[in-house]
Design a protein around this motif. Structure first.
Motif, short mmCIF file in Angstrom:
data_model
loop_
_atom_site.label_atom_id
_atom_site.label_comp_id
_atom_site.label_asym_id
_atom_site.label_seq_id
_atom_site.Cartn_x
_atom_site.Cartn_y
_atom_site.Cartn_z
N THR A 1 32.63 -50.40 46.34
CA THR A 1 32.56 -51.41 45.02
C THR A 1 32.39 -52.72 45.93
N SER A 2 31.90 -53.17 44.96
CA SER A 2 31.27 -55.12 45.66
C SER A 2 31.81 -56.13 45.20
N THR A 3 32.39 -55.72 43.27
CA THR A 3 32.35 -56.39 42.13
C THR A 3 34.11 -56.95 42.62
N GLY A 4 34.44 -58.34 41.74
CA GLY A 4 36.24 -58.47 42.24
C GLY A 4 37.41 -57.59 41.08
N LEU A 5 36.07 -56.76 39.67
CA LEU A 5 36.86 -56.15 39.42
C LEU A 5 37.34 -54.72 39.78
N GLY A 6 36.43 -54.44 40.47
CA GLY A 6 37.02 -53.28 40.85
C GLY A 6 37.75 -53.16 42.39
N SER B 1 34.76 -46.00 47.32
CA SER B 1 33.88 -46.06 46.25
C SER B 1 33.26 -47.06 46.55
#
Length: 108
Positions: free
Chosen positions: A29-34, A27
């Motif tokens: 992703t690097s966001t906290g939500l992800g 993915s």
């Protein structure tokens, strides 16, 4: 609920670690939500794997239960001994094919 076995803990933990790394890499992703969503998904997958690992000593338990139908030991009847339906309705042909498949799928 019985205590989990070592195999269940090992498979579940390995599933969590491997699936978390794989999903994070795929993915990107690097966001906290992800990362949170991926972590929760990996934990759920690990729990599912841990619960579905077969327990030792439970193999074939259903077949030995009292009141269960005994398994047939003979081979299925040859095709010439089976009834020929010819122009019978489709339901009869499907029923015969299911019976034939069930005869061949019996494990000894």
């Amino acid at each position: 609920m019985p205590r989990p076995t070592a195999a269940q803990l090992a498979y579940g933990s390995a599933t969590v670690v491997v699936s978390t790394i794989a999903m994070l890499l795929l993915s990107q992703t690097s966001t906290g939500l992800g990362i949170g969503v991926i972590s929760v998904a990996a934990l759920a997958l690990g729990l599912l794997v841990a619960v579905t690992v077969p327990l030792p000593g439970r193999r074939g338990h259903r077949a030995t239960r009292a009141g269960s139908a005994p398994a047939t030991t003979g081979s299925p009847a040859p095709a010439s001994a089976r009834p020929s339906y010819g122009n019978a309705p489709a339901a009869a042909r499907v029923s015969e094919s299911r019976t034939a498949a069930a005869e061949h799928s019996v494990h000894h």
